[in-house]
Design a protein around this motif. Sequence first.
Motif, PDB file in Angstrom:
ATOM      1  N   THR A  21       0.816  -1.214   0.000  1.00  0.00           N
ATOM      2  CA  THR A  21       0.000   0.000   0.000  1.00  0.00           C
ATOM      3  C   THR A  21       0.850   1.265   0.000  1.00  0.00           C
ATOM      4  N   VAL A  22       2.186   1.097   0.033  1.00  0.00           N
ATOM      5  CA  VAL A  22       3.084   2.250   0.064  1.00  0.00           C
ATOM      6  C   VAL A  22       3.811   2.367  -1.263  1.00  0.00           C
ATOM      7  N   LYS A  23       3.910   3.593  -1.767  1.00  0.00           N
ATOM      8  CA  LYS A  23       4.593   3.834  -3.035  1.00  0.00           C
ATOM      9  C   LYS A  23       5.737   4.820  -2.831  1.00  0.00           C
ATOM     10  N   PHE A  24       6.899   4.474  -3.390  1.00  0.00           N
ATOM     11  CA  PHE A  24       8.039   5.382  -3.437  1.00  0.00           C
ATOM     12  C   PHE A  24       8.242   5.774  -4.901  1.00  0.00           C
ATOM     13  N   ILE A  25       8.192   7.054  -5.169  1.00  0.00           N
ATOM     14  CA  ILE A  25       8.305   7.520  -6.549  1.00  0.00           C
ATOM     15  C   ILE A  25       9.558   8.371  -6.689  1.00  0.00           C
ATOM     16  N   ARG A  26      10.493   7.915  -7.470  1.00  0.00           N
ATOM     17  CA  ARG A  26      11.723   8.662  -7.726  1.00  0.00           C
ATOM     18  C   ARG A  26      11.517   9.480  -8.995  1.00  0.00           C
ATOM     19  N   SER A  27      11.486  10.808  -8.848  1.00  0.00           N
ATOM     20  CA  SER A  27      11.128  11.601 -10.010  1.00  0.00           C
ATOM     21  C   SER A  27      11.561  13.045  -9.852  1.00  0.00           C
ATOM     22  N   LYS A  28      11.375  13.820 -10.922  1.00  0.00           N
ATOM     23  CA  LYS A  28      11.604  15.257 -10.946  1.00  0.00           C
ATOM     24  C   LYS A  28      10.291  15.933 -11.324  1.00  0.00           C
ATOM     25  N   VAL A  29       9.933  16.962 -10.545  1.00  0.00           N
ATOM     26  CA  VAL A  29       8.729  17.725 -10.847  1.00  0.00           C
ATOM     27  C   VAL A  29       9.160  18.999 -11.558  1.00  0.00           C
ATOM     28  N   ALA A  30       8.702  19.182 -12.781  1.00  0.00           N
ATOM     29  CA  ALA A  30       9.103  20.346 -13.561  1.00  0.00           C
ATOM     30  C   ALA A  30       8.326  21.579 -13.144  1.00  0.00           C
ATOM     31  N   PHE A  31       7.008  21.412 -12.954  1.00  0.00           N
ATOM     32  CA  PHE A  31       6.183  22.541 -12.536  1.00  0.00           C
ATOM     33  C   PHE A  31       4.839  22.024 -12.057  1.00  0.00           C
ATOM     34  N   ILE A  32       4.091  22.905 -11.405  1.00  0.00           N
ATOM     35  CA  ILE A  32       2.757  22.566 -10.928  1.00  0.00           C
ATOM     36  C   ILE A  32       1.762  23.464 -11.632  1.00  0.00           C
ATOM     37  N   SER A  33       0.736  22.869 -12.201  1.00  0.00           N
ATOM     38  CA  SER A  33      -0.303  23.633 -12.889  1.00  0.00           C
ATOM     39  C   SER A  33      -1.648  23.383 -12.212  1.00  0.00           C
ATOM     40  N   GLU A  34      -2.671  24.056 -12.709  1.00  0.00           N
ATOM     41  CA  GLU A  34      -4.008  23.902 -12.144  1.00  0.00           C
ATOM     42  C   GLU A  34      -4.895  23.126 -13.103  1.00  0.00           C
ATOM     43  N   GLY A  35      -5.573  22.098 -12.584  1.00  0.00           N
ATOM     44  CA  GLY A  35      -6.428  21.265 -13.420  1.00  0.00           C
ATOM     45  C   GLY A  35      -7.819  21.834 -13.588  1.00  0.00           C
ATOM     46  N   GLU A  36      -8.646  21.147 -14.347  1.00  0.00           N
ATOM     47  CA  GLU A  36      -9.996  21.607 -14.632  1.00  0.00           C
ATOM     48  C   GLU A  36     -10.850  21.666 -13.364  1.00  0.00           C
ATOM     49  N   ASN A  37     -10.572  20.790 -12.422  1.00  0.00           N
ATOM     50  CA  ASN A  37     -11.329  20.777 -11.168  1.00  0.00           C
ATOM     51  C   ASN A  37     -10.648  21.609 -10.086  1.00  0.00           C
ATOM     52  N   ASN A  38      -9.697  22.460 -10.493  1.00  0.00           N
ATOM     53  CA  ASN A  38      -8.940  23.352  -9.601  1.00  0.00           C
ATOM     54  C   ASN A  38      -7.946  22.618  -8.714  1.00  0.00           C
ATOM     55  N   ASN A  39      -7.752  21.333  -8.957  1.00  0.00           N
ATOM     56  CA  ASN A  39      -6.752  20.594  -8.199  1.00  0.00           C
ATOM     57  C   ASN A  39      -5.364  20.876  -8.749  1.00  0.00           C
ATOM     58  N   PRO A  40      -4.329  20.881  -7.877  1.00  0.00           N
ATOM     59  CA  PRO A  40      -2.960  21.023  -8.372  1.00  0.00           C
ATOM     60  C   PRO A  40      -2.540  19.802  -9.185  1.00  0.00           C
ATOM     61  N   ILE A  41      -1.866  20.032 -10.300  1.00  0.00           N
ATOM     62  CA  ILE A  41      -1.361  18.950 -11.142  1.00  0.00           C
ATOM     63  C   ILE A  41       0.160  19.039 -11.188  1.00  0.00           C
ATOM     64  N   LEU A  42       0.820  17.951 -10.764  1.00  0.00           N
ATOM     65  CA  LEU A  42       2.278  17.885 -10.810  1.00  0.00           C
ATOM     66  C   LEU A  42       2.718  17.353 -12.156  1.00  0.00           C
ATOM     67  N   ASN A  43       3.591  18.095 -12.814  1.00  0.00           N
ATOM     68  CA  ASN A  43       4.148  17.680 -14.095  1.00  0.00           C
ATOM     69  C   ASN A  43       5.639  17.444 -13.909  1.00  0.00           C
ATOM     70  N   GLY A  44       6.089  16.220 -14.181  1.00  0.00           N
ATOM     71  CA  GLY A  44       7.489  15.925 -13.931  1.00  0.00           C
ATOM     72  C   GLY A  44       7.985  14.725 -14.699  1.00  0.00           C
ATOM     73  N   VAL A  45       9.145  14.243 -14.249  1.00  0.00           N
ATOM     74  CA  VAL A  45       9.801  13.107 -14.908  1.00  0.00           C
ATOM     75  C   VAL A  45      10.100  12.038 -13.874  1.00  0.00           C
ATOM     76  N   ASP A  46       9.665  10.837 -14.129  1.00  0.00           N
ATOM     77  CA  ASP A  46      10.015   9.686 -13.296  1.00  0.00           C
ATOM     78  C   ASP A  46      11.445   9.304 -13.646  1.00  0.00           C
ATOM     79  N   THR A  47      12.378   9.528 -12.699  1.00  0.00           N
ATOM     80  CA  THR A  47      13.790   9.326 -13.007  1.00  0.00           C
ATOM     81  C   THR A  47      14.188   7.859 -13.049  1.00  0.00           C
ATOM     82  N   GLU A  48      13.324   6.991 -12.582  1.00  0.00           N
ATOM     83  CA  GLU A  48      13.621   5.560 -12.663  1.00  0.00           C
ATOM     84  C   GLU A  48      13.003   4.953 -13.918  1.00  0.00           C
ATOM     85  N   GLY A  49      11.763   5.349 -14.231  1.00  0.00           N
ATOM     86  CA  GLY A  49      11.109   4.817 -15.413  1.00  0.00           C
ATOM     87  C   GLY A  49      11.376   5.622 -16.669  1.00  0.00           C
TER      88      GLY A  49
END
Length: 394
Positions: A21-49
């Motif tokens: 039930t636990v996830k470790f995500i190795r990644s880079k977040v380039a920027f955060i934008s706003e979605g259609e439902n006003n939720n924050p959207i993280l845009n980045g790169v998964d450095t492992e995948g």
Amino acid sequence: IDIRINGHFEDFYKAVQNDKTVKFIRSKVAFISEGENNNPILNGVDTEGSHRYSNDYDLVVLAIGMEPSVNQVDFPVEIIRNEEGFIERDEKNGAIFAAGYSSDTLDISHAVQSATASALRAIQIIKQHTSAVQAPSSARIQNIKRHIMVVGGGITGMTAAIEAAHTGYQVTLIEKSNALGGTAAKLCKRTPIHTPYISPEHTDIDALVKMLENDNTVTIYLNSVISSYGGTPGHFDINISSDSNTRTISCGSIIQATGQTEYDANQLTEFNYADDPDIITQLEMETLAKEANGSVIKRPSDGKEVKNVVFIQCAGQRSNKKGHLPYCSGHCCNTSIKQAMYFKDNAEQTATGSSIDLQTTILFTDLRTPGVSGESFYHSGLSKGITFRKAIVS
């Protein structure tokens, strides 16, 4: 980017890794934008995948780190500091000793240890100057002050004051705000300092404050600052200003425990912090947890229950960018694990559903949870279903 968990925390890490039930995500977040439902959207790169991603969250917490508050204090004493602004352990600082975050990037438990060490060094310097005064100069011996001044009333300053008072020294504790406790008083809970190191613990700030207030060898001045300074090790004359009043206190040594100040997240324009109320700092996350008081945690924008939260590590720190902090602030990884547990633990205690349904993700570059306590705490986070993902948000 990297997970760093030393000592006894290694077992904790392994246990969490084995929890599905636990996830470790190795990644880079380039920027955060706003979605259609006003939720924050993280845009980045998964450095492992090695693939890009865009993930939708209810709440984003920035681990922006801390700076030594001594850099922001108009302290009328010349103190030797390093290039990051921390007070050096330099003999040129004489009988002025740094404690806690004034000296290095420390979490609460290590800051408390630092406070004890600084109190002992302050006592030692007074004893050295006392023994250096030879008879028959009894008047000179009396001039050596068995009195220690502690500057800063956070958990480090309070601990240093208590330790010094317990050895029989008079202590003056000055705090610029109207209450003791500092940053620790703003926390809902602290990372664990007692075995088995698996759950957040109460800060015990109220008990420390009560202990100081009941100690007749400790004098506390609130809303006060040092306005001027003179003398030499063993006999300082310090002017303390409080509102319109100024008083002079003589002491033998000084402990600088002015604590930490949260980095200004408004400088992180790529994270959209200034424009989105659901992108918050770790201290602001503590406020949300306090307000929840064991119930579901609600996001600032619309008061809805948070069901999907992400923590971004190393935001504005460990970076050579202008205005960023070049160092690791020392506490942020364990703090994010602790705060992710707020969500998980609160969900289990309410009737809104299982903690498995509540998504908590920590995006890290290097996960630094050193020692037995840090390792155990990390593994406890894994066992509770916290997702750890190696990533960089830039």
